[in-house]
Enzyme design. Structure first.
Site, PDB file in Angstrom:
ATOM      1  N   ASN A 109       0.904  -1.091  -0.018  1.00  0.00           N
ATOM      2  CA  ASN A 109      -0.001  -0.016  -0.023  1.00  0.00           C
ATOM      3  C   ASN A 109       0.981   1.260   0.046  1.00  0.00           C
ATOM      4  O   ASN A 109       1.986   1.118   0.428  1.00  0.00           O
ATOM      5  CB  ASN A 109      -0.895   0.055   1.296  1.00  0.00           C
ATOM      6  CG  ASN A 109      -1.626   1.387   1.232  1.00  0.00           C
ATOM      7  OD1 ASN A 109      -2.230   1.660   0.188  1.00  0.00           O
ATOM      8  ND2 ASN A 109      -1.866   1.567   2.430  1.00  0.00           N
ATOM      9  N   HIS A 111       0.818   5.178   1.470  1.00  0.00           N
ATOM     10  CA  HIS A 111      -0.016   5.717   2.374  1.00  0.00           C
ATOM     11  C   HIS A 111       0.663   7.309   2.542  1.00  0.00           C
ATOM     12  O   HIS A 111       1.814   7.690   2.530  1.00  0.00           O
ATOM     13  CB  HIS A 111       0.215   5.279   3.707  1.00  0.00           C
ATOM     14  CG  HIS A 111      -0.670   5.930   4.984  1.00  0.00           C
ATOM     15  ND1 HIS A 111      -1.999   6.075   4.752  1.00  0.00           N
ATOM     16  CD2 HIS A 111      -0.265   6.747   5.802  1.00  0.00           C
ATOM     17  CE1 HIS A 111      -2.434   6.650   5.756  1.00  0.00           C
ATOM     18  NE2 HIS A 111      -1.342   7.489   6.279  1.00  0.00           N
TER      19      HIS A 111
HETATM   20  C1  GAR Z   1      -2.968   9.097  -2.498  1.00  0.00           C
HETATM   21  O1  GAR Z   1      -2.597  10.186  -1.889  1.00  0.00           O
HETATM   22  C2  GAR Z   1      -2.796   7.758  -1.648  1.00  0.00           C
HETATM   23  O2  GAR Z   1      -1.725   7.796  -0.916  1.00  0.00           O
HETATM   24  C3  GAR Z   1      -4.080   7.938  -0.813  1.00  0.00           C
HETATM   25  O3  GAR Z   1      -5.115   8.343  -1.459  1.00  0.00           O
HETATM   26  C4  GAR Z   1      -4.570   8.864  -2.552  1.00  0.00           C
HETATM   27  C5  GAR Z   1      -4.801   8.322  -3.942  1.00  0.00           C
HETATM   28  O4  GAR Z   1      -4.728   9.084  -5.111  1.00  0.00           O
HETATM   29  N1  GAR Z   1      -4.380   6.775  -0.040  1.00  0.00           N
HETATM   30  C6  GAR Z   1      -4.718   6.721   1.281  1.00  0.00           C
HETATM   31  O5  GAR Z   1      -4.934   7.551   1.782  1.00  0.00           O
HETATM   32  C7  GAR Z   1      -4.969   5.287   1.558  1.00  0.00           C
HETATM   33  N2  GAR Z   1      -5.008   5.347   3.227  1.00  0.00           N
HETATM   34  P1  GAR Z   1      -4.589   8.371  -6.624  1.00  0.00           P
HETATM   35  O6  GAR Z   1      -6.093   7.711  -6.771  1.00  0.00           O
HETATM   36  O7  GAR Z   1      -4.596   9.375  -7.374  1.00  0.00           O
HETATM   37  O8  GAR Z   1      -3.571   7.359  -6.657  1.00  0.00           O
END
Ligand code: GAR
Length: 203
Positions: A109, A111
Site C-alpha cells: 500500500n 500511504h
Molecule cells: C493517494 O494520495 C494515496 O496515498 C492515498 O489516496 C490517494 C489516492 O490518489 N491513499 C490513502 O490515503 C490510503 N489510506 P490516486 O487515486 O490518484 O492514486
C-alpha cells in the site's frame, strides 16, 4: 513464478498512482507487470486510464454487499488472473482479515504520511495542525491492522509556512508517483530472487 511478477492494482478513484506504476513500466524493464486494475467504484476515473494503458479492468460496487462477500468476489477475480501481488493505490476500503490472510506478504500500500506517524485518513490536515516540519509518503506491506505492517520505503516532503492540506497533498502526491513504482519494482525483484514473504507478526 513467471518472468515478471503479476500485479493487480486496486483503486477507488483518480488512479494517479496506478498511472505512475503503468508509466514507469513503459520506461523501465520492471520486475512487475500490471495484469489487472480492480475497483470497488465502477465509475472510478482510474479505470478509464487503465484501459488506455491496455490493462484489463474489473469493477464491482461494494454497495449492498457485506465486506467479506465483496472481498470474496475480488479474490476470485484476482485468482482468475493469476495475480501474484496486490498493489493498493488509493483503495479506500478496508480489506477483511479473511481476504488478507492468504495474501499476507503480498499486498503493498502507499500511504500519504511518514509511517508509523499519521495512520488513517485526513493526514495532511493533521500534520499541519500538529506543526510538523516534515511529512511525506510511505510504501508498506499490508497487515490486518490499518496502515501498519513493515515499511519498505519512505520519501520526505518539507512543509512550507503557507501550506494548506491541498498544497501539501499535491507535493506529497508528486513524491508518491516517484516512490511507488521504484518500491514496487524493488519488492518484485526480491520476490523473484526467492524471498519468502513476510507472514505476519510472530510468524
Ligand atoms: C493517494 O494520495 C494515496 O496515498 C492515498 O489516496 C490517494 C489516492 O490518489 N491513499 C490513502 O490515503 C490510503 N489510506 P490516486 O487515486 O490518484 O492514486
Amino acid at each position: 513464478m513467471a518472468e515478471k511478477v503479476r500485479v493487480a492494482v486496486l483503486i477507488s478513484g483518480r488512479g494517479s498512482n496506478m498511472q505512475a506504476l503503468a508509466e514507469y513500466r513503459r520506461e523501465v524493464d520492471t520486475a512487475y507487470e500490471l495484469v489487472l486494475v480492480a475497483s470497488n467504484v465502477p465509475e472510478a476515473r482510474g479505470l478509464v486510464l487503465a484501459r488506455r494503458f491496455g490493462i484489463k479492468t474489473w469493477a464491482h460496487s461494494h454497495k449492498g454487499l457485506d465486506r467479506a462477500e465483496f472481498d470474496r468476489l475480488l479474490d476470485e477475480e484476482l485468482r482468475r488472473h493469476d495475480v501474484e501481488l496486490i498493489a493498493l493505490a488509493g483503495y479506500m476500503r478496508l480489506l477483511s482479515p479473511g481476504f488478507i490472510r492468504p495474501w499476507i506478504g503480498r499486498i503493498l500500500n502507499i500511504h500519504p504520511s511518514l509511517l508509523p506517524e499519521y495512520k488513517g485518513l485526513d493526514t495532511h490536515r493533521r500534520v499541519l495542525l500538529a506543526g510538523e516540519e516534515y511529512t511525506g509518503c510511505s510504501v508498506h506491506i499490508v497487515t490486518e491492522e490499518l496502515d501498519d505492517g513493515p515499511v519498505l520505503a519512505r520519501s520526505e516532503v518539507k512543509i512550507r509556512g503557507r501550506d494548506t492540506p491541498e498544497t501539501l497533498a499535491e507535493r506529497v502526491l508528486e513524491e508518491e508517483h516517484k516512490l511507488y513504482p521504484r518500491a514496487l519494482d524493488a519488492f518484485c525483484r526480491t520476490l523473484k530472487s526467492g524471498y519468502e514473504p513476510f507472514t505476519g507478526p510472530g510468524a
